[in-house]
Design an enzyme around this catalytic site. Structure first.
Site: not given
Length: 202
Positions: A106, A131
Site C-alpha cells: 500500500s 492496491h
C-alpha cells in the site's frame, strides 16, 4: 509492536562508541541516522510520518549533496501521512534511495517507488503489494458523498504518480490496483517499482 513500544520495553540495542574524548552511547537508530539511514517500520501514520520527515530535513541540512538511504518494512497506512513523506522526499535536495526489507504494501510500496530512479532496491525475499486507496466515511449521506469524491480524486492522483514512477501505462496501474496486487522482488523490478534486487552488498 511499534518502535515506540519497543523503545518503552528497552529492546532497542545501544551502540557504544569510544574516542579520544571518551565514550558515547547511541540507540541503534540514532547511530544509523549518522550514516544517513532512515527506517520506516510498521504502519504509516502521522507519528511515523513526522519522524521520517524530520529526519529527511535534518539530513538535508547536514549535507544537501549526499544520498539518504530509506529502508522500508511497512504494511502501509494513512494516505495523508504517506503523502507528507512522499512530498518531502521530492522536495529535499539529496537523492533518497529506497530499499524494501521484508514487506512494502500500500503506502509502503508507494514510498518504495518514490525513491530516486535508479536507486530503488529490494532484498530478494521481500514482497511488495499495491492496491487502491481505502476509505471509511460515516455520517450524513451528503458528507459521505463528499468523502467519496475526495477518495476518488486521491485514487486518481496516486495512480498517476505510480504510473509516472514505474513507467507503466496509467490504465494498467488503474487495473492492477483495483484489488490487492502482490509482487515478488523480481516482479516488482519488472513492474518498475524497484530498479534492482540485491542479495549481497557489492
Amino acid at each position: 509492536m511499534s518502535a515506540q513500544e519497543i523503545k518503552g520495553l528497552g529492546m532497542i540495542p545501544m551502540v557504544i562508541e569510544q574516542s579520544g574524548r571518551g565514550e558515547r552511547s547511541y540507540d541503534i537508530y540514532s547511530r544509523l541516522l549518522k550514516e544517513r539511514i532512515i527506517f520506516l517500520v510498521g504502519e504509516v501514520n502521522d507519528q511515523t510520518a513526522n519522524l521520517v520527515v524530520a529526519q529527511l530535513l535534518f539530513l538535508e541540512s547536514e549535507n544537501p549533496d549526499k544520498d539518504i538511504s530509506f529502508y522500508i518494512n511497512s504494511p502501509g497506512g494513512s494516505v495523508s501521512a504517506g503523502m507528507a513523506i512522499y512530498d518531502t522526499m521530492q522536495f529535499i535536495k539529496p537523492d533518497v534511495s529506497t530499499m524494501c526489507i521484508g514487506f512494502a504494501a500500500s503506502m509502503g510500496a508507494f514510498l518504495l517507488a518514490a525513491g530516486e530512479k535508479g536507486k530503488r532496491f529490494s532484498l530478494p525475499n521481500s514482497k511488495i503489494m499495491i492496491h487502491q486507496v481505502l476509505g471509511g466515511a460515516r455520517g450524513q449521506a451528503t458528507d459521505i458523498e463528499i468523502h467519496a469524491r475526495d477518495i476518488l480524486r486521491t485514487k486518481d492522483q496516486m495512480n498517476r504518480i505510480l504510473a509516472e514512477r514505474t513507467g507503466q501505462p496509467l490504465e494498467k496501474v488503474k487495473s492492477d490496483t483495483e484489488r490487492d496486487y502482490f509482487l515478488t522482488a523480481d516482479e516488482a523490478k519488472d513492474y518498475g517499482l524497484v530498479d534492482q534486487v540485491i542479495a549481497k552488498r557489492s
